[in-house]
Scaffold this motif. Sequence first.
Motif, short mmCIF file in Angstrom:
data_model
loop_
_atom_site.label_atom_id
_atom_site.label_comp_id
_atom_site.label_asym_id
_atom_site.label_seq_id
_atom_site.Cartn_x
_atom_site.Cartn_y
_atom_site.Cartn_z
N GLY A 231 0.82 -1.20 0.00
CA GLY A 231 0.00 0.00 0.00
C GLY A 231 0.85 1.25 0.00
N THR A 232 0.24 2.34 -0.41
CA THR A 232 0.88 3.65 -0.37
C THR A 232 -0.08 4.62 0.28
OG1 THR A 232 2.14 3.19 -2.38
CG2 THR A 232 1.94 5.50 -1.72
N VAL A 233 0.38 5.33 1.29
CA VAL A 233 -0.44 6.32 1.98
C VAL A 233 -0.41 7.60 1.14
CG1 VAL A 233 -0.74 7.65 4.10
CG2 VAL A 233 0.09 5.29 4.21
N THR A 234 -1.59 8.12 0.81
CA THR A 234 -1.70 9.34 0.02
C THR A 234 -2.65 10.32 0.69
OG1 THR A 234 -3.50 8.42 -1.33
CG2 THR A 234 -1.26 8.14 -2.17
N ASP A 235 -2.52 11.58 0.29
CA ASP A 235 -3.45 12.59 0.79
C ASP A 235 -4.67 12.63 -0.14
OD1 ASP A 235 -2.71 14.07 -1.47
OD2 ASP A 235 -1.45 15.46 -0.34
N ASP A 236 -5.58 13.56 0.12
CA ASP A 236 -6.81 13.65 -0.66
C ASP A 236 -6.57 13.94 -2.14
OD1 ASP A 236 -8.34 13.09 1.57
OD2 ASP A 236 -8.68 15.20 2.05
N ALA A 237 -5.41 14.53 -2.46
CA ALA A 237 -5.07 14.84 -3.85
C ALA A 237 -4.34 13.68 -4.52
CB ALA A 237 -4.22 16.11 -3.91
N GLY A 238 -4.10 12.58 -3.78
CA GLY A 238 -3.42 11.43 -4.35
C GLY A 238 -1.90 11.51 -4.27
N THR B 262 -0.33 5.72 12.70
CA THR B 262 -0.22 6.61 13.85
C THR B 262 1.10 7.36 13.70
OG1 THR B 262 -1.41 5.01 15.22
CG2 THR B 262 -0.24 6.78 16.36
N ASP B 263 1.02 8.69 13.65
CA ASP B 263 2.24 9.49 13.50
C ASP B 263 2.87 9.76 14.87
OD1 ASP B 263 0.89 11.67 14.67
OD2 ASP B 263 0.48 12.62 12.75
N GLY B 264 3.98 10.50 14.87
CA GLY B 264 4.71 10.79 16.10
C GLY B 264 3.94 11.60 17.12
N SER B 265 2.87 12.28 16.67
CA SER B 265 2.03 13.06 17.59
C SER B 265 0.80 12.28 18.04
CB SER B 265 1.58 14.36 16.90
OG SER B 265 2.69 15.15 16.58
N GLU B 266 0.79 10.97 17.74
CA GLU B 266 -0.30 10.07 18.11
C GLU B 266 -1.59 10.32 17.32
OE1 GLU B 266 0.19 7.32 20.08
OE2 GLU B 266 2.27 7.97 20.06
N ASN B 267 -1.50 11.01 16.19
CA ASN B 267 -2.66 11.18 15.32
C ASN B 267 -2.87 9.91 14.51
OD1 ASN B 267 -3.13 14.02 15.92
ND2 ASN B 267 -1.22 14.37 14.81
N GLN B 268 -4.08 9.37 14.57
CA GLN B 268 -4.39 8.15 13.83
C GLN B 268 -5.22 8.45 12.60
OE1 GLN B 268 -6.23 5.42 16.61
NE2 GLN B 268 -4.25 4.51 17.05
N HIS B 269 -4.93 7.70 11.52
CA HIS B 269 -5.68 7.84 10.28
C HIS B 269 -5.91 6.46 9.68
CE1 HIS B 269 -5.15 12.19 10.15
NE2 HIS B 269 -3.91 11.97 10.56
N THR B 270 -7.15 6.18 9.30
CA THR B 270 -7.42 4.97 8.54
C THR B 270 -7.04 5.26 7.10
OG1 THR B 270 -9.19 4.26 10.03
CG2 THR B 270 -9.20 3.34 7.79
N VAL B 271 -6.04 4.53 6.60
CA VAL B 271 -5.54 4.79 5.25
C VAL B 271 -6.06 3.76 4.25
CG1 VAL B 271 -3.53 6.06 6.06
CG2 VAL B 271 -3.36 3.57 5.69
N TYR B 272 -6.66 2.70 4.76
CA TYR B 272 -7.32 1.72 3.89
C TYR B 272 -8.40 1.03 4.69
CZ TYR B 272 -8.59 -2.11 1.01
OH TYR B 272 -9.34 -2.98 0.27
N ALA B 273 -9.52 0.77 4.06
CA ALA B 273 -10.59 -0.02 4.67
C ALA B 273 -11.39 -0.66 3.54
CB ALA B 273 -11.51 0.86 5.53
N GLY B 274 -11.53 -1.98 3.59
CA GLY B 274 -12.30 -2.66 2.55
C GLY B 274 -12.44 -4.13 2.83
N TYR B 275 -13.34 -4.75 2.09
CA TYR B 275 -13.61 -6.18 2.23
C TYR B 275 -12.82 -6.97 1.20
CZ TYR B 275 -17.34 -5.42 5.59
OH TYR B 275 -18.05 -5.09 6.71
#
Length: 107
Positions: free
Chosen positions: A14-21, A85-98
Amino acid sequence: MSSLTQRNDIDFDGTVTDDAGVAVGITGFAIDFLIARHRGDAPLLSLAIGAGVAITDGPGGAYTASLTDAQANLVGTYFIEVVTTDGSENQHTVYAGYHTFERTSRP
């Protein structure tokens, strides 16, 4: 939804991307790769950095989650979620699917 074969080693790249890809750097991040029967269920399998998950290109946002054949001994449809989870403890779901794990003829 994708289809996978039961009891085979499987790499999820996987590759983590922002809203602009655009790729987001993940150097130093924690990454949790979770498999549950359904969204919201407790995970049946949880992988993390050093235990099945590796950052393969930190500045480029790339990671790989590797399931062994024993871990991939699943049949049916499962919910997979990847959380960073980044160094500031901010969590982001970067993928979710079946994903569907299909039965194999291997013993």
